[in-house]
Motif scaffolding. Structure first.
Motif: not given
Length: 362
Positions: A146-147, A177-178, A283-286, A317-318
């Protein structure tokens, strides 16, 4: 073994979907302006009947509009709509207007069906042991599949142990990412140079003589270097959050605010430019974890969908929030996320617990 919840798709071969009309659109009258009766998106998976087929919007965001391009529903912020775009209109999302919001996509049944029960909201008295265990499972899974995005307030860098723990999580692959502001990066770097945050020792909490100069001394050094990457290289910085992001090539998105000192090089002063960059990652976050930052938490929550379309299928998405304030932590629950969870706790304890479980005691 951790397993993602299964996505239950609507049965579009049944009523009322099979007899539902095509979705209706109207032309945007000018750039940044949408027609009357526009449809505003939610956080849920949403389908639109186009050319006889129910099509899922693959990338969504709440409080946006849908523009049909060919046979594809595209979710856009109002400011990104162009004159003449075919904007979806209609305010009913039960399928009767060619729009369906699938709020039960990951619905599971658990617990009691009682109409009255105690302790149904988050508070200082809530039990979080099970929540921590589920968080560990999610992070292990998404580290590989995931991301993971972290949204950090400056309190993460105010404590010696939490700063070290956060850097360790980044170095060990638990961050893709942060997001933060000028303050988080400034005080993280100040901690390297002076072992203080806003002039207070990050371990002993003693206020240092002349300590109120430390953060602006840090900013000045960074500005002289031209970039955070150059600063890390010049001063051979190996500790802390910024250095970990540089070492692991993890994007550090610093969104500026009107109260910033300096700011550091790389801080994005245009709020919409910052939003666009953050949006490119959400958009890509999980998994998204927000720590002790009310404004950044709400902002990130508002631009993160509750689902992702991946090569393996549609997944939730969590979204987690950890904060000492019950109001801030419960704000995400107010937005109705399918999977948002809150931890009412001291932020230093939260970060250290997560790092110890995932990295130090592995």
């Amino acid at each position: 073994m951790f397993k993602l919840p299964e996505y239950t798709a609507p049965d579009f071969d049944q009523a009322p979907f099979i007899t539902a009309p095509e979705v209706k659109t109207a032309s945007a009258p000018e750039d940044g302006v949408v027609p009357e009766n526009f449809y505003a998106t939610s956080i849920y998976p949403e389908y639109f009947k186009i050319q006889g087929q129910w099509v899922l919007a693959r990338e969504s965001r709440m409080d946006c509009v849908v523009v049909i391009k060919g046979a594809t529903p595209c979710v856009l912020e109002f400011r990104n709509v162009k004159a003449g775009d075919a904007v979806v209109v209609g305010r009913t999302d039960d399928g009767s207007q060619g729009i369906f919001s699938h709020a039960q996509a990951f619905k599971t049944t658990s617990g009691t069906n009682d109409t009255f029960a105690f302790r149904t909201s988050y508070s200082r008295e809530s039990a979080f042991s099970g929540d921590y265990d589920r968080l560990y499972e999610v992070l292990r899974h998404d580290r590989e599949c995931g991301t993971i995005i972290w949204v950090l307030g400056p309190a993460v860098a105010f404590d010696h142990d939490s700063r070290k723990a956060m850097a360790s999580l980044i170095k060990n692959g638990y961050a893709d990412a942060v997001f933060a502001g000028n303050a988080l990066a400034t005080h993280d770097l100040e901690s390297h140079f002076f072992h203080t945050a806003l002039g207070q020792d990050i371990y002993s909490k003693c206020n240092c003589p002349g300590g109120h100069y430390h953060h602006i001394e840090t900013i000045n050094r960074a500005r002289a270097c031209g970039s955070l990457k150059n600063l890390v290289k010049k001063y051979c910085i190996r500790d802390g959050i910024v250095a970990a992001c540089v070492a692991k090539d993890v994007p550090l998105v610093l969104a500026g605010s009107i109260r910033d000192d300096g700011p550091l090089p790389g801080v994005i002063s245009d709020v919409y430019a910052a939003q666009d960059i953050m949006r490119s990652y959400t958009r890509r976050a999980t998994t998204v974890i927000c720590l002790a930052t009310q404004l950044h938490t709400i902002a990130t929550g508002n631009m993160t969908p509750s689902y992702q379309v991946t090569a393996a299928g549609i997944r939730p998405v969590y979204f987690y929030c950890a904060d000492i304030s019950e109001f801030v932590a419960n704000k995400l629950r107010d937005r109705g996320s399918l999977s948002s969870e809150s931890f009412i706790t001291n932020i230093q304890d939260f970060v250290v617990n997560v790092e110890r479980h995932l990295v130090s005691h592995r």
